[in-house]
Design an enzyme around this catalytic site. Sequence first.
Site, mmCIF file in Angstrom:
data_model
loop_
_atom_site.group_PDB
_atom_site.id
_atom_site.type_symbol
_atom_site.label_atom_id
_atom_site.label_comp_id
_atom_site.label_asym_id
_atom_site.label_seq_id
_atom_site.Cartn_x
_atom_site.Cartn_y
_atom_site.Cartn_z
ATOM 1 N N GLU A 83 -9.674 -2.126 -2.000
ATOM 2 C CA GLU A 83 -9.536 -2.915 -0.784
ATOM 3 C C GLU A 83 -8.096 -3.240 -0.437
ATOM 4 O O GLU A 83 -7.767 -3.488 0.708
ATOM 5 C CB GLU A 83 -10.301 -4.255 -0.927
ATOM 6 C CG GLU A 83 -11.758 -4.168 -0.527
ATOM 7 C CD GLU A 83 -12.560 -3.342 -1.499
ATOM 8 O OE1 GLU A 83 -12.757 -3.788 -2.638
ATOM 9 O OE2 GLU A 83 -12.966 -2.247 -1.118
ATOM 10 N N HIS A 164 7.685 6.510 -8.055
ATOM 11 C CA HIS A 164 7.181 7.053 -6.795
ATOM 12 C C HIS A 164 8.162 8.010 -6.151
ATOM 13 O O HIS A 164 8.097 8.238 -4.953
ATOM 14 C CB HIS A 164 6.859 5.908 -5.824
ATOM 15 C CG HIS A 164 5.665 5.104 -6.236
ATOM 16 N ND1 HIS A 164 5.737 4.116 -7.197
ATOM 17 C CD2 HIS A 164 4.383 5.160 -5.841
ATOM 18 C CE1 HIS A 164 4.532 3.583 -7.356
ATOM 19 N NE2 HIS A 164 3.694 4.198 -6.556
#
Lengths: 372, 393
Positions: A83, A164
């Site tokens: 979510e 990342h």
Amino acid sequence: MLRAIRHKNILPAFSAFRAFSSSAKEMTVREALNSALDEEMSADPKVFLMGEEVGEYQGAYKITKGLLDKYGPERVLDTPITEEMALICLLNILQAGFTGIGVGAAYYGLRPVVEFMTFNFSMQAIDHIINSAAKSNYMSAGQISVPIVFRGPNGAAAGVGAQHSQCYAAWYASCPGLKVLSPYSSEDARGLLKAAIRDPDPVVFLENELLYGESFPVSAEVLDSSFCLPIGKAKIEREGKDVTITAFSKMVGYALKAAEILAKEGISAEVINLRSIRPLDRSTINASVRKTNRLVTVEEGFPQHGVGAEICTSVIEESFGYLDAPVERIAGADVPMPYAANLERMAVPQVEDIVRAAKRACYRSVPLAATA
Amino acid sequence: MALSRSGSNLLKPISPFFSCAPSILSRSISSSNDSITVETSIPFTAHNCEPPSRSVTTSAAELRSFFRDMALMRRMEIAADSLYKAKLIRGFCHLYDGQEAVAVGMEAAITRKDCIITAYRDHCTFLSRGGNLVEVFAELMGRRAGMSNGKGGSMHFYRKEGGFYGGHGIVGAQVPLGCGLAFAQKYSKDENVTFAMYGDGAANQGQLFEALNIAALWDLPAILVCENNHYGMGTAEWRAAKSPAYYKRGDYVPGLKVDGMDAFAVKQACKFAKEHALKNGPIILEMDTYRYHGHSMSDPGSTYRTRDEISGVRQERDPIERIRKLLLSHEISTETELKDIEKEVRKEVDNAISKAKESEMPDPSELFTNVYVKGFGVEAYGADRKELRATLP
């Protein structure tokens, strides 16, 4: 009078030319990828997309925008995510599971295009890319082919830190059985993605997040739905005679800027856009070095065992006698990507690094007193 | 400590074929295709679903074929053991003897259009999907007549035309792949299912649950089959899993626990699972089975379990013995006939081995074949790239 008439005759032609050039289309890399996916899905019902947020969310980077509406949820599959997804937040949920499912579907004969939110997350699924996809055709003596494409952003973005920001070109390109492509321009993006989807082997397709929004001119040929670029061929983006600069993805843009700067100092640089990391277009690279006698390799990834190392060795093996200077390598710094902006800048190649290396290769580290 | 605890559980279920004797005797006249009803050794235990009936319809022909097929598999694996010890098979070799009923029972319930994917203990599954013995032994010995031209080895058997997708060396990887096959079947509207097989060791892997979640969300026709032989390499299940009730581990995904040593229980469960998966999505089957050999040929298999346990299972639950008793009690075959079949099977295996031995090693050019489907004429290199290079077609 005659002159005036002639002038009048010439003028319409000029304006006609101007009319053509002003209608030359521009296309962002994002649009290029989206249109390529759209066309290939339309042409072959076996092609389907899988990845996080590719459906309802229109793609984390909007690459798959509109495709869910057009092709429906059977062919554009959202894989589960939590979510807390925010617009810019990058998540690495459940990679191994859905990557394995994609490879299994390819075993059966479908043509999946699996999106990784970034290739950093592919490390969780790398067993399936290498052991289940790359090696299967060989292990089964041709029974199990794997016509799958793994695509997504690769390399450094901006300020996203060590976990990342890695470039995976060298890791994947070292593996036999895989093909590894990396587009720069919109033409590259369209032509190479179409080629990747049509190819019967597993293809790792390394995009760049910072290039998605960049616009490039595209010809009518490129816009045609049958357009396709060959795998394994590099493109000479800019011809030159003094030094060869190889690059891929975002670094091609940097190399071209460096070439502009070098030109003002009397150095003519030839810029090669690799397009294909595996198979590597050794013949184009070597032919260029045999012409210029000097080489600078550029990449974003870590230097040790990198793409530049392979290119350098290829040139030494095939064209040693033609080299007039040692090969120069520009690569990401040999450190995990730092977060602080100034350090990050030092960790990624900049245009001035490429210029400096090219000058070293031309024995012109110190500017000459007089230039022609 | 560990050994005594696990031993007693494994001897259950005791095969009480006596308890189904009444129904058997009443049907002692049997021609090939007359249907016979047999009872499974024990009832099925279900999780989140209604279990199928214990009564399984079969025929004399099927009973005979079960016997022969399992005897062939048993003989094949034992022969592979000898070949390995003779150093004709190298590397890894994971044998399936003891587990034959799972392969044979499953095949009897499905078609070749259904897919099976498994891990590295794949020799018998390959055979049940239509493979032949020569291909098996040649591949094990690294010869060109092998089904993977000698390039795969023991863990990489495939038979795509028979719906067998391998043959995988990385523990657990085959489960998401199997869910992918099921996805493709649903996508292609094939009305077929995929059986993704794994062991009690792999049952704790994360990717299994990831794939199961997606399969359940998308209603994929995926049947996850846990071949629980109670040992993940040398680790007993109760030391590896907090909950070794693998048929329940799917939580919201229904499951069935099956006596994997009873080919009819396996057949019934697979038939049930196929019907379920086509309508309702994934289901888990836990096959309670046992391997007589160690994990692989490098494992004697007796350091983590007692010889008594192994021989106990062989005596009480052997899958081939169960069928033999049924054949005899139904008067379908005599003792002599069955012994003859076993002799025949032994000869078939020996012949296949001789034939496989005649097959040559792959040609050196095979080093570079099948790297890609389409190589675009790129070059590949040997260890010394100036000595050995090839163009990939």
